[in-house]
Scaffold this motif. Sequence first.
Motif, mmCIF file in Angstrom:
data_model
loop_
_atom_site.group_PDB
_atom_site.id
_atom_site.type_symbol
_atom_site.label_atom_id
_atom_site.label_comp_id
_atom_site.label_asym_id
_atom_site.label_seq_id
_atom_site.Cartn_x
_atom_site.Cartn_y
_atom_site.Cartn_z
ATOM 1 N N VAL A 274 0.833 -1.199 0.000
ATOM 2 C CA VAL A 274 0.000 0.000 0.000
ATOM 3 C C VAL A 274 0.865 1.245 0.000
ATOM 4 O O VAL A 274 1.732 1.405 0.859
ATOM 5 N N GLY A 275 0.610 2.136 -0.949
ATOM 6 C CA GLY A 275 1.210 3.458 -0.955
ATOM 7 C C GLY A 275 0.192 4.454 -0.437
ATOM 8 O O GLY A 275 -0.918 4.543 -0.960
ATOM 9 N N ASN A 276 0.549 5.192 0.611
ATOM 10 C CA ASN A 276 -0.382 6.126 1.242
ATOM 11 C C ASN A 276 -0.191 7.523 0.681
ATOM 12 O O ASN A 276 0.806 8.178 0.948
ATOM 13 N N GLY A 277 -1.167 7.979 -0.074
ATOM 14 C CA GLY A 277 -1.158 9.322 -0.620
ATOM 15 C C GLY A 277 -2.343 10.140 -0.136
ATOM 16 O O GLY A 277 -2.838 11.005 -0.852
ATOM 17 N N ILE A 278 -2.799 9.855 1.082
ATOM 18 C CA ILE A 278 -3.860 10.681 1.667
ATOM 19 C C ILE A 278 -3.192 11.886 2.308
ATOM 20 O O ILE A 278 -2.473 11.757 3.305
ATOM 21 N N LEU A 279 -3.402 13.037 1.715
ATOM 22 C CA LEU A 279 -2.797 14.265 2.220
ATOM 23 C C LEU A 279 -3.473 14.700 3.508
ATOM 24 O O LEU A 279 -4.700 14.657 3.616
ATOM 25 N N THR A 280 -2.682 15.119 4.464
ATOM 26 C CA THR A 280 -3.208 15.682 5.719
ATOM 27 C C THR A 280 -2.558 17.046 5.875
ATOM 28 O O THR A 280 -1.371 17.143 6.180
ATOM 29 N N VAL A 281 -3.325 18.094 5.628
ATOM 30 C CA VAL A 281 -2.763 19.442 5.527
ATOM 31 C C VAL A 281 -3.574 20.437 6.345
ATOM 32 O O VAL A 281 -4.707 20.168 6.755
ATOM 33 N N GLU A 282 -2.957 21.587 6.547
ATOM 34 C CA GLU A 282 -3.604 22.673 7.282
ATOM 35 C C GLU A 282 -4.468 23.549 6.376
ATOM 36 O O GLU A 282 -5.480 24.078 6.816
ATOM 37 N N THR A 283 -4.044 23.701 5.111
ATOM 38 C CA THR A 283 -4.741 24.619 4.200
ATOM 39 C C THR A 283 -4.910 24.002 2.816
ATOM 40 O O THR A 283 -4.194 23.081 2.435
ATOM 41 N N GLY B 156 4.133 9.787 -5.901
ATOM 42 C CA GLY B 156 4.961 9.238 -4.832
ATOM 43 C C GLY B 156 4.300 8.058 -4.138
ATOM 44 O O GLY B 156 4.960 7.069 -3.803
ATOM 45 N N ALA B 157 2.987 8.144 -3.938
ATOM 46 C CA ALA B 157 2.264 7.030 -3.314
ATOM 47 C C ALA B 157 2.264 5.813 -4.236
ATOM 48 O O ALA B 157 2.427 4.674 -3.778
ATOM 49 N N ALA B 158 2.099 6.041 -5.532
ATOM 50 C CA ALA B 158 2.148 4.934 -6.491
ATOM 51 C C ALA B 158 3.541 4.324 -6.517
ATOM 52 O O ALA B 158 3.694 3.097 -6.563
#
Length: 183
Positions: free
Chosen positions: A113-122, A140-142
């Motif tokens: 699994v490549g994790n490309g779930i963004l966790t951002v402030e804005t 990058g996640a791929a």
Amino acid sequence: MATAEQHHVLARPEFDEPVKILIVVAPYYKDIADNLVAGAQAEIEAAGGTWELVEMPGALEVPSAIGIADRRSNFDGYVALGCVIRGETTHYETVCNDSSRALQLLGLQGLCVGNGILTVETRVQAEVRADVLGQNKGGGAAAAALHLVALARKWGSQSKGIGFKPAGQDIQIAGSNDGSKTA
């Protein structure tokens, strides 16, 4: 700003056999999700792989979809995509932590699994990270998923002779003196 940072990128893995990747995306922020998906698709195709795409309502459903796909289909790896932008409540922490933890648990179970779930402030941070010509976090996640597939294939057929492995379909009954076997 993170764009000024230099970092090492591993060479793209090469495969003797075709690679089939499932991209699971939560398109809550559709434009950001579309950029993440475009980056992931391009990376998979550059490695000679194929992909399928499914959408989930939110980031919390992405790991469940990957788990279902692993049990019921034949994908070599998975790319988890989406975006969580901090709001005014603690829901942000719940979604970020729980989706990330679930993806990590799937990986520890042997899924690639490549994790490309963004966790951002804005939103601006998300746009920069999702931009295919920018940070390209979807690509990058791929790439992470592809590297894990390559590693799993490298070690998948190797055995160190440790552990229990039944001989074919026969199972040895523990404690049996006469060596009888049952199928």
